[in-house]
Design an enzyme around this catalytic site. Structure first.
Site, PDB file in Angstrom:
ATOM      1  N   LYS A 142       0.548  -1.192   0.218  1.00  0.00           N
ATOM      2  CA  LYS A 142      -0.211  -0.056   0.296  1.00  0.00           C
ATOM      3  C   LYS A 142       0.913   1.129   0.094  1.00  0.00           C
ATOM      4  CE  LYS A 142      -4.194  -2.269   1.866  1.00  0.00           C
ATOM      5  NZ  LYS A 142      -4.525  -2.767   3.572  1.00  0.00           N
ATOM      6  N   GLN A 192      -4.366  -1.580   9.887  1.00  0.00           N
ATOM      7  CA  GLN A 192      -4.065  -3.198   8.785  1.00  0.00           C
ATOM      8  C   GLN A 192      -4.838  -4.576  10.006  1.00  0.00           C
ATOM      9  OE1 GLN A 192      -3.404  -2.754   6.126  1.00  0.00           O
ATOM     10  NE2 GLN A 192      -4.142  -5.917   5.723  1.00  0.00           N
ATOM     11  N   ASP A 251     -10.751   3.263   4.303  1.00  0.00           N
ATOM     12  CA  ASP A 251     -10.474   1.724   4.828  1.00  0.00           C
ATOM     13  C   ASP A 251     -12.242   1.047   4.617  1.00  0.00           C
ATOM     14  OD1 ASP A 251      -8.767  -0.193   4.446  1.00  0.00           O
ATOM     15  OD2 ASP A 251      -8.784  -0.221   6.671  1.00  0.00           O
TER      16      ASP A 251
HETATM   17  N1  GUN Z   1      -7.045  -6.812   5.843  1.00  0.00           N
HETATM   18  C1  GUN Z   1      -7.645  -7.844   5.359  1.00  0.00           C
HETATM   19  N2  GUN Z   1      -8.005  -7.086   4.137  1.00  0.00           N
HETATM   20  C2  GUN Z   1      -7.662  -5.122   5.327  1.00  0.00           C
HETATM   21  C3  GUN Z   1      -8.439  -4.637   4.820  1.00  0.00           C
HETATM   22  O1  GUN Z   1      -8.613  -4.023   3.261  1.00  0.00           O
HETATM   23  N3  GUN Z   1      -7.726  -2.997   5.036  1.00  0.00           N
HETATM   24  C4  GUN Z   1      -7.869  -3.337   6.636  1.00  0.00           C
HETATM   25  N4  GUN Z   1      -7.172  -2.628   7.430  1.00  0.00           N
HETATM   26  N5  GUN Z   1      -7.028  -4.787   6.427  1.00  0.00           N
HETATM   27  C5  GUN Z   1      -6.834  -5.592   6.639  1.00  0.00           C
END
Ligand code: GUN
Length: 291
Positions: free
Chosen positions: A52, A96, A119
Site C-alpha cells: 500500500k 491494518q 478502509d
Molecule cells: N486486512 C485484510 N484486509 C484488510 C483491509 O482491506 N484493510 C485493513 N485495514 N486490513 C485488512
C-alpha cells in the site's frame, strides 16, 4: 475462458490517479496523504502494508507508515488515531487488520474520523454504503466492483453467490452486488459455514465470489458452465521451492474451475492488486472532497 487480470486493471486505475495527482500538484493543491498503522509483525500484514505504501509512492501520494510493537496498549493506539484525526495533512487513515487479541478492533475502527475512513469499516461508512449513499467503500469489495466494471461484465439480473460473510468482504460485496447500480442489480445469496446444500447453491450461480480463506475450496463440480468466478482467497501455503518459503493459494481450484468459467480471477494478480487501487481511489477522494 478469459482471465480477469487485476494487475492490468489496477494499473489502469493507478495511471489515471497519477495524472489526477499531477494535475493537483500543477494547480498548487494538496497531495493525498495516507497514514497506515501496523501493529506487531504479522508477515502477511507487513506485506500488504508495504504494498500500500509503495503504491502511494508510485502514484505520487504521500504516505506515512506508523509501526507499533505487538504489545502496544489499546489506549496508545487510540491516542495516535486521535492525533491523525486532527492532523489536516492526513487525508486517510488505515489500521491494518487483524490486530493483536488484546486490542478491540471495533473500538479502534470507531475511533477513526469517518471523513478519513478510507478502509470504509467505520459504522458511518458501512451505513451509508448500505443505503447506497456516496461514501468510502471497503477496498476489497470496491476493487471487485471496479474489476467487473473494467471488464464490462454484465451483472444485471444475475444470481451472485457469495461464499463468506466477513465484514471486510462477504457482507459488503453482497450489498454492492445487490444494489441498484452497474455493476450490481444481482440477486445475491450469501453462504457461510452453516449453509446447507452449498454445492447446489453454487451450481445456480452466474457469479461466484469466494471469500472464505480455505485454499481451493471451490471445485469444478460446484460451478455452472459459463459462470464468472471471483477468487478473494490469499492463503499462504508452505512451498520449500520458493525463496519466501510459501506461495499464495486462492479459495478456488483454478485448474479445474477455469475449464468451466467464462471469466476467472487468478491468485495472485486478481483481486489483490484491485484492493490497493481501490484504497488509492478512496484516499484521493478523501483529499479531494476536503481540499
Ligand atoms: N486486512 C485484510 N484486509 C484488510 C483491509 O482491506 N484493510 C485493513 N485495514 N486490513 C485488512
Amino acid at each position: 475462458m478469459e482471465i480477469l487480470d487485476g494487475k492490468k486493471a489496477a494499473q489502469a486505475i493507478r495511471d489515471v490517479l497519477k495524472i489526477d495527482v499531477a494535475q493537483r500538484v500543477n494547480e498548487g493543491k494538496k497531495i493525498p496523504h495516507l497514514a497506515a498503522i501496523l501493529v506487531g509483525n504479522n508477515g502477511a500484514s507487513e506485506t500488504y502494508v508495504a504494498a500500500k505504501v509503495k503504491a502511494c509512492e508510485e502514484t505520487g501520494f504521500k504516505s506515512t507508515l506508523i509501526r507499533f510493537e505487538g504489545d502496544t496498549s489499546e489506549s496508545a493506539l487510540l491516542e495516535k488515531i486521535d492525533e491523525l484525526n486532527l492532523d489536516p495533512d492526513i487525508d486517510g487513515i488505515l489500521v491494518q487488520l487483524p490486530l493483536p487479541k488484546h486490542i478491540d478492533d471495533k473500538k479502534v475502527i470507531n475511533a477513526i474520523a469517518p471523513s478519513k475512513d478510507v478502509d470504509g469499516f467505520h459504522p458511518v461508512s458501512v451505513g451509508k454504503m448500505v443505503e447506497g449513499l456516496p461514501t468510502f467503500v471497503p477496498a476489497t469489495p470496491y476493487g471487485i466492483m471496479l474489476l467487473l466494471q473494467h471488464y464490462k461484465i454484465d451483472t444485471k439480473g444475475k444470481h451472485a453467490v457469495v461464499i463468506g460473510r466477513s465484514n471486510i468482504v462477504g457482507r459488503p460485496i453482497s450489498i454492492l452486488l445487490s444494489g441498484n447500480s452497474n455493476p450490481g442489480n444481482c440477486t445475491v445469496t450469501i453462504c457461510h459455514s452453516h449453509t446447507v446444500n452449498l454445492k447446489e447453491i453454487c451450481l445456480q450461480a452466474d457469479i461466484i465470489v469466494a471469500a472464505i480463506g480455505i485454499p481451493e475450496f471451490v471445485k469444478a463440480d460446484m460451478v455452472k458452465e459459463g459462470a464468472v468466478v471471483i477468487d478473494v482467497g490469499i492463503t499462504r501455503v508452505e512451498d520449500a521451492t520458493r525463496k519466501s518459503g510459501f506461495r499464495l493459494k486462492g479459495d478456488v481450484d483454478f485448474t479445474g474451475v477455469s475449464l468451466k468459467s467464462s471469466f476467472i480471477t487468478p491468485v495472485p494478480g486478481g483481486v489483490g492488486p484491485m484492493t490497493i487501487a481501490a484504497l488509492m481511489k478512496n484516499t484521493f477522494l478523501a483529499c479531494a472532497t476536503k481540499n
